[in-house]
Motif scaffolding. Structure first.
Motif, short mmCIF file in Angstrom:
data_model
loop_
_atom_site.label_atom_id
_atom_site.label_comp_id
_atom_site.label_asym_id
_atom_site.label_seq_id
_atom_site.Cartn_x
_atom_site.Cartn_y
_atom_site.Cartn_z
N PHE A 192 15.37 13.15 -38.93
CA PHE A 192 14.17 13.99 -38.89
C PHE A 192 13.73 14.19 -37.43
O PHE A 192 13.78 13.27 -36.63
N CYS A 193 13.26 15.40 -37.13
CA CYS A 193 12.76 15.71 -35.79
C CYS A 193 11.47 16.50 -35.90
O CYS A 193 11.18 17.08 -36.95
N GLN A 194 10.71 16.55 -34.80
CA GLN A 194 9.47 17.33 -34.80
C GLN A 194 9.76 18.82 -34.71
O GLN A 194 9.07 19.64 -35.29
N THR A 195 10.77 19.14 -33.89
CA THR A 195 11.21 20.54 -33.75
C THR A 195 12.72 20.48 -33.55
O THR A 195 13.29 19.39 -33.50
N ARG A 196 13.32 21.63 -33.40
CA ARG A 196 14.77 21.66 -33.23
C ARG A 196 15.05 22.06 -31.78
O ARG A 196 14.71 23.18 -31.36
N CYS A 197 15.66 21.17 -31.00
CA CYS A 197 16.00 21.50 -29.62
C CYS A 197 17.11 22.57 -29.62
O CYS A 197 17.97 22.55 -30.50
N THR A 198 17.09 23.44 -28.66
CA THR A 198 18.02 24.58 -28.69
C THR A 198 19.48 24.13 -28.59
O THR A 198 20.37 24.78 -29.13
N TYR A 199 19.73 23.03 -27.89
CA TYR A 199 21.11 22.59 -27.65
C TYR A 199 21.63 21.65 -28.73
O TYR A 199 22.77 21.19 -28.67
N CYS A 200 20.79 21.34 -29.72
CA CYS A 200 21.15 20.28 -30.68
C CYS A 200 22.21 20.73 -31.67
O CYS A 200 22.07 21.78 -32.30
N HIS A 260 23.07 17.02 -37.37
CA HIS A 260 22.53 17.37 -38.69
C HIS A 260 21.14 16.75 -38.80
O HIS A 260 20.99 15.64 -39.30
N THR A 261 20.15 17.45 -38.29
CA THR A 261 18.79 16.92 -38.40
C THR A 261 17.88 18.05 -38.90
O THR A 261 18.25 19.22 -38.83
N GLY A 262 16.73 17.69 -39.39
CA GLY A 262 15.81 18.71 -39.89
C GLY A 262 14.37 18.34 -39.60
O GLY A 262 14.05 17.21 -39.28
N GLY A 268 19.14 5.50 -34.87
CA GLY A 268 19.34 6.74 -34.13
C GLY A 268 19.00 7.94 -34.99
O GLY A 268 18.58 7.82 -36.15
N GLY A 269 19.19 9.12 -34.40
CA GLY A 269 18.81 10.29 -35.19
C GLY A 269 19.38 11.57 -34.64
O GLY A 269 20.44 11.56 -34.02
N GLY A 270 18.51 12.61 -34.80
CA GLY A 270 17.12 12.59 -35.18
C GLY A 270 16.19 11.84 -34.23
O GLY A 270 16.55 11.51 -33.11
N THR A 271 15.01 11.63 -34.72
CA THR A 271 13.98 10.94 -33.95
C THR A 271 13.41 9.81 -34.79
O THR A 271 12.39 9.98 -35.46
N GLY A 321 13.46 23.48 -25.60
CA GLY A 321 12.71 23.28 -26.84
C GLY A 321 12.24 21.85 -27.03
O GLY A 321 11.90 21.44 -28.14
N ARG A 322 12.21 21.08 -25.93
CA ARG A 322 11.73 19.69 -26.05
C ARG A 322 10.22 19.69 -26.13
O ARG A 322 9.54 20.55 -25.56
N MET A 323 9.68 18.68 -26.82
CA MET A 323 8.23 18.56 -26.98
C MET A 323 7.60 17.84 -25.79
O MET A 323 6.40 17.95 -25.58
S1 SF4 Z 1 18.26 15.15 -32.78
FE1 SF4 Z 1 17.56 15.03 -30.66
S2 SF4 Z 1 18.39 16.87 -29.71
FE2 SF4 Z 1 18.49 17.20 -31.94
S3 SF4 Z 1 16.58 18.29 -32.47
FE3 SF4 Z 1 16.22 16.10 -32.72
S4 SF4 Z 1 15.33 15.42 -30.75
FE4 SF4 Z 1 16.30 17.41 -30.41
#
Ligand code: SF4
Length: 398
Positions: free
Chosen positions: A14-22, A25-27, A81-84, A152-154
């Motif tokens: 899970f993440c707060q937003t989606r970084c452009t370079y990521c 498999h996170t949401g 790890g993650g995700g966040t 796109g980092r927070m």
């Molecule tokens: S896993 Fe890391 S790089 Fe990917 S969207 Fe989440 S914080 Fe950003």
């Protein structure tokens, strides 16, 4: 009975937003999903042995806990790890650690939590420490606000400094930071500035990753398509990225950091014990959606979709998929590909003996061209060719 140590990986996708370079498999999901997900992980840990039995037709290679086991396993590293993972409430993280403690024997553990700088508060840091975490990996990525914003980092640069300060004040003595070489708008000057700030903070551990351009990320797909979104036209040239990396190698080494893996540095004695297991092909178990496991002979992974994962666990069906028993040829390839990522290199004599092969003919031309070094039985990548390691691996592994 043979004794062996084991790493545990907990995936929180899970993440707060989606970084452009990521390209992971996170949401971004509602907080309501956190508790059921943490409970599913606890149940997967508790059901480990019965899940294993359902996957295996023969006796499992790895058996845990208190059963009569062919191998006695002690957990010595845990990595969230993650995700966040720092988005999960500390009580949920603690619940997962407690469940591990009830189901596995453990000893002098390194327990790592990946955290985003802006998620750190004194209360959270205290709760992480009290739950049993003793190592924090901070996703800094850059100290330049333009680069962070474009990616796109927070967080912003000030959050890295304040997050680090809070962790130190809370008593954390093992902090790792990540940087990315190749972010849009990065220049030689901004890169050198980021490395300067790293040396100011002096984390015990540092990872530097080169930006990956592939279809798996929005930035990568846009760049490959020749588009402008996500500042894709502002990605530095490959040669510049290699220069950034080489420059960091020199500065970090001069500052006393050991460069022990292509992308990783540590102050002496503070290498990542958990990640070293991956490069040394030691066993580890992954729990959670998309988590990977390796028992020394087989690799398997769980389904990626977190809702499907939780549903599998709830209904008592195995979340595992892609179970693969490695052939000797695949295992040999891993020994070289993973082992040579470490600057200490590999024991070539051991590998040739265990796999009944001679690799000298393949190695000789690469050594002559200066890509590999063979000293006695020790085979290493040449230190000045690390930034093109992938090309060397392609040549070596054919
Ligand atoms: S896993 Fe890391 S790089 Fe990917 S969207 Fe989440 S914080 Fe950003």
């Amino acid at each position: 009975m043979r004794a062996m140590t084991l790493g545990i990986y907990i995936q929180v996708p899970f993440c707060q937003t989606r970084c452009t370079y990521c390209n992971f498999h996170t949401g971004v999901v509602s907080r309501d999903r956190h508790l059921p997900y943490a409970e599913a992980i606890c149940r997967e840990i508790e059901d480990y042995e019965s899940l294993q039995d359902r996957v295996e037709s023969a006796a499992p290679v790895l058996q845990m806990g208190h059963s009569a086991a062919p191998i006695s396993l002690t957990v010595d590293t845990v990595y969230f790890g993650g995700g966040t993972p720092s988005l999960l409430d500390a009580t949920l993280l603690g619940k997962i650690l407690d469940t591990l403690g009830h189901n596995f024997s453990s000893e002098s553990m390194e327990v790592t939590l990946e955290a985003d700088p802006e998620t750190i508060t004194p209360e959270k840091a205290r709760a992480w420490r009290d739950a049993g975490f003793n190592r924090i990996s901070l996703g800094a990525q850059s100290f330049n606000d333009t680069e962070l914003q474009a990616a796109g980092r927070m967080h912003r640069r000030s959050d890295i400094f304040s997050g680090n300060r809070i962790l130190r004040d809370t008593g954390f003595r093992n902090i790792g930071l990540d940087l990315i070489a190749g972010l849009p708008y990065q220049t030689r000057e901004t890169w050198e500035e980021s490395v300067r700030h790293i040396l100011q903070i002096r984390p015990e551990h540092l990872s530097i990753y080169m930006l990956e351009i592939d279809e798996g990320s929005r930035l990568g797909a846009e760049s490959l398509a020749g588009g402008k979104r996500y500042s894709a036209t502002e990605i530095p040239a490959d040669d510049s990225i290699a220069d950034f990396y080489d420059s960091a190698c020199a500065r970090l080494s001069a500052a006393g950091y050991e460069h022990y893996e292509i992308s990783n540095w540590a102050v002496p004695g503070m290498r990542s014990r958990h990640n070293s297991k991956y490069w040394q092909r030691k066993p580890y178990l992954g729990f959670g959606a998309g988590a990977h496991s390796f028992d020394g002979e087989k690799r398997w992974s769980n389904v990626h979709d977190s809702a499907r994962y939780a549903s599998c666990i709830e209904h008592g069906t195995s979340p595992r998929e892609q179970i693969e028993t490695l052939t000797p040829a695949q295992a040999l390839e891993e020994e070289l590909f993973l082992g040579l990522r470490q600057l200490d290199g590999v024991d070539l004599e051991r590998i040739e003996r265990e796999y009944h092969v001679s690799l000298r003919d393949r190695i000789a031309p690469l050594a002559e061209q200066g890509f590999l070094q063979l000293n006695g039985a020790r085979l290493r990548l040449a230190p000045n060719r690390l930034s093109i390691s992938n090309d060397v691996f392609v040549e070596l592994l054919g």
